[in-house]
Motif scaffolding. Sequence first.
Motif, PDB file in Angstrom:
ATOM      1  N   MET A 128       0.867  -1.176   0.000  1.00 45.90           N
ATOM      2  CA  MET A 128       0.000   0.000   0.000  1.00 45.90           C
ATOM      3  C   MET A 128       0.909   1.232   0.000  1.00 45.90           C
ATOM      4  N   ILE A 129       0.796   2.013  -1.075  1.00 43.02           N
ATOM      5  CA  ILE A 129       1.616   3.200  -1.237  1.00 43.02           C
ATOM      6  C   ILE A 129       0.736   4.429  -1.039  1.00 43.02           C
ATOM      7  N   GLY A 130       1.052   5.234  -0.040  1.00 41.14           N
ATOM      8  CA  GLY A 130       0.336   6.488   0.175  1.00 41.14           C
ATOM      9  C   GLY A 130       0.977   7.596  -0.645  1.00 41.14           C
ATOM     10  N   ILE A 131       0.157   8.505  -1.167  1.00 39.42           N
ATOM     11  CA  ILE A 131       0.680   9.655  -1.917  1.00 39.42           C
ATOM     12  C   ILE A 131       0.013  10.911  -1.369  1.00 39.42           C
ATOM     13  N   ILE A 132       0.826  11.837  -0.868  1.00 39.79           N
ATOM     14  CA  ILE A 132       0.285  13.043  -0.241  1.00 39.79           C
ATOM     15  C   ILE A 132       1.007  14.258  -0.792  1.00 39.79           C
ATOM     16  N   GLY A 153      -2.312  20.406  -6.665  1.00 35.83           N
ATOM     17  CA  GLY A 153      -1.465  20.763  -7.801  1.00 35.83           C
ATOM     18  C   GLY A 153      -0.036  20.258  -7.703  1.00 35.83           C
ATOM     19  N   SER A 154       0.247  19.396  -6.713  1.00 36.24           N
ATOM     20  CA  SER A 154       1.628  18.920  -6.531  1.00 36.24           C
ATOM     21  C   SER A 154       1.971  17.758  -7.465  1.00 36.24           C
ATOM     22  N   GLY A 155       0.950  17.151  -8.090  1.00 36.51           N
ATOM     23  CA  GLY A 155       1.217  16.075  -9.045  1.00 36.51           C
ATOM     24  C   GLY A 155       0.758  14.697  -8.589  1.00 36.51           C
ATOM     25  N   LYS A 156      -0.036  14.630  -7.522  1.00 35.83           N
ATOM     26  CA  LYS A 156      -0.475  13.322  -6.986  1.00 35.83           C
ATOM     27  C   LYS A 156      -1.284  12.544  -8.027  1.00 35.83           C
ATOM     28  N   THR A 157      -2.288  13.185  -8.592  1.00 36.27           N
ATOM     29  CA  THR A 157      -3.150  12.516  -9.568  1.00 36.27           C
ATOM     30  C   THR A 157      -2.381  12.202 -10.851  1.00 36.27           C
ATOM     31  N   SER A 158      -1.481  13.104 -11.240  1.00 44.03           N
ATOM     32  CA  SER A 158      -0.684  12.864 -12.456  1.00 44.03           C
ATOM     33  C   SER A 158       0.128  11.581 -12.330  1.00 44.03           C
ATOM     34  N   VAL A 159       0.714  11.356 -11.145  1.00 41.50           N
ATOM     35  CA  VAL A 159       1.519  10.149 -10.929  1.00 41.50           C
ATOM     36  C   VAL A 159       0.677   8.894 -11.140  1.00 41.50           C
ATOM     37  N   VAL A 160      -0.491   8.824 -10.487  1.00 40.16           N
ATOM     38  CA  VAL A 160      -1.285   7.589 -10.587  1.00 40.16           C
ATOM     39  C   VAL A 160      -1.928   7.438 -11.965  1.00 40.16           C
ATOM     40  N   VAL A 162       5.776  11.810  -0.792  1.00 38.76           N
ATOM     41  CA  VAL A 162       5.388  13.199  -0.560  1.00 38.76           C
ATOM     42  C   VAL A 162       5.668  13.964  -1.850  1.00 38.76           C
ATOM     43  N   MET A 163       4.623  14.519  -2.452  1.00 35.70           N
ATOM     44  CA  MET A 163       4.768  15.232  -3.723  1.00 35.70           C
ATOM     45  C   MET A 163       4.815  16.738  -3.488  1.00 35.70           C
ATOM     46  N   GLU A 164       5.679  17.414  -4.233  1.00 33.09           N
ATOM     47  CA  GLU A 164       5.757  18.872  -4.173  1.00 33.09           C
ATOM     48  C   GLU A 164       6.206  19.386  -5.529  1.00 33.09           C
ATOM     49  N   ASP A 165       5.372  20.235  -6.131  1.00 37.45           N
ATOM     50  CA  ASP A 165       5.694  20.840  -7.444  1.00 37.45           C
ATOM     51  C   ASP A 165       6.093  19.795  -8.483  1.00 37.45           C
ATOM     52  N   GLY A 166       5.377  18.683  -8.530  1.00 41.61           N
ATOM     53  CA  GLY A 166       5.625  17.675  -9.551  1.00 41.61           C
ATOM     54  C   GLY A 166       6.816  16.777  -9.284  1.00 41.61           C
ATOM     55  N   ASN A 167       7.411  16.902  -8.116  1.00 48.07           N
ATOM     56  CA  ASN A 167       8.557  16.067  -7.755  1.00 48.07           C
ATOM     57  C   ASN A 167       8.273  15.292  -6.473  1.00 48.07           C
ATOM     58  N   VAL A 168       9.004  14.190  -6.302  1.00 51.33           N
ATOM     59  CA  VAL A 168       8.909  13.443  -5.050  1.00 51.33           C
ATOM     60  C   VAL A 168       9.845  14.125  -4.047  1.00 51.33           C
ATOM     61  N   ALA A 169       9.249  14.753  -3.020  1.00 49.56           N
ATOM     62  CA  ALA A 169      10.044  15.483  -2.023  1.00 49.56           C
ATOM     63  C   ALA A 169      10.520  14.556  -0.904  1.00 49.56           C
ATOM     64  N   GLY A 170       9.875  13.391  -0.792  1.00 52.45           N
ATOM     65  CA  GLY A 170      10.277  12.440   0.237  1.00 52.45           C
ATOM     66  C   GLY A 170       9.584  11.114   0.012  1.00 52.45           C
ATOM     67  N   ILE A 171      10.214  10.043   0.465  1.00 51.99           N
ATOM     68  CA  ILE A 171       9.611   8.715   0.367  1.00 51.99           C
ATOM     69  C   ILE A 171      10.053   7.893   1.566  1.00 51.99           C
ATOM     70  N   GLY A 172       9.090   7.218   2.187  1.00 53.33           N
ATOM     71  CA  GLY A 172       9.414   6.405   3.362  1.00 53.33           C
ATOM     72  C   GLY A 172       8.171   6.127   4.170  1.00 53.33           C
ATOM     73  N   THR A 173       8.349   5.588   5.359  1.00 50.50           N
ATOM     74  CA  THR A 173       7.212   5.361   6.255  1.00 50.50           C
ATOM     75  C   THR A 173       6.841   6.690   6.910  1.00 50.50           C
ATOM     76  N   ARG A 216      12.653  13.229   8.622  1.00 50.96           N
ATOM     77  CA  ARG A 216      13.587  13.776   7.628  1.00 50.96           C
ATOM     78  C   ARG A 216      12.952  14.525   6.466  1.00 50.96           C
ATOM     79  N   CYS A 217      11.626  14.661   6.448  1.00 49.64           N
ATOM     80  CA  CYS A 217      10.998  15.339   5.306  1.00 49.64           C
ATOM     81  C   CYS A 217      10.224  16.566   5.795  1.00 49.64           C
ATOM     82  N   GLU A 218      10.719  17.744   5.440  1.00 50.97           N
ATOM     83  CA  GLU A 218      10.056  18.970   5.898  1.00 50.97           C
ATOM     84  C   GLU A 218       8.618  19.047   5.421  1.00 50.97           C
TER      85      GLU A 218
END
Length: 204
Positions: free
Chosen positions: A8-12, A16-23, A184-195, A202-204
């Motif tokens: 199960m991969i969460g996307i937050i 407009g950060s790109g969440k829907t675009s990714v999926v 964690v999506m921000e401006d079309g990029n992955v800003a962080g990944i993890g639990t 570690r992710c602001e």
Amino acid sequence: FRAFDGEMIGIIGSTGSGKTSVVNLIPRLYDATEGTVLVDGADVKMQDMESLRKKIGVVPQKAVLFRGTIRENLLWGNENADDETLREALEAAQAADFVAEKGLDAPVEQNGRNFSGGQRQRLTIARALVRRPEILILDDSTSALDFATDAALRQAIRALPYHPTVFLVSQRTSSIRHADRILVMEDGNVAGIGTHEQLLERCE
């Protein structure tokens, strides 16, 4: 990033950060202009579109129901599904109680106007589960559910007899905090990944 079978991969991220675009790249609602999207190790652009989409259940942000009956709406997921498959999907989607009251052959008005927002969302999730997808994409499709129903839904999806890889897009931290990994999506990029715990550190 890579998602493994049954994860199960969460996307937050903000609007407009790109969440829907990714999926949307997974079932080829968009095509990637750079890089490659692989499903089962093969480039989605090289796969037969119909075969690819049969593996995937997508529940969009806006719950769309069609005029007809509850049964007819659910059978859009798989026209050959039997009542046992429908019941399993309704139970997992936390829709079994209100459907039992109305009956599977209860009428659905255009756009599901005769159901509440939460009921519409649960019916569209059930419709996606009827096809027993290998990949389940829930694109902010639990926003109208209270926290307890949302939590029960996630537990039920994990307990399904088959184990889809789930992409859970949400703006609510509570909806994704128990995912195996979170993007964690921000401006079309992955800003962080993890639990959840790793990202808090570690992710602001």
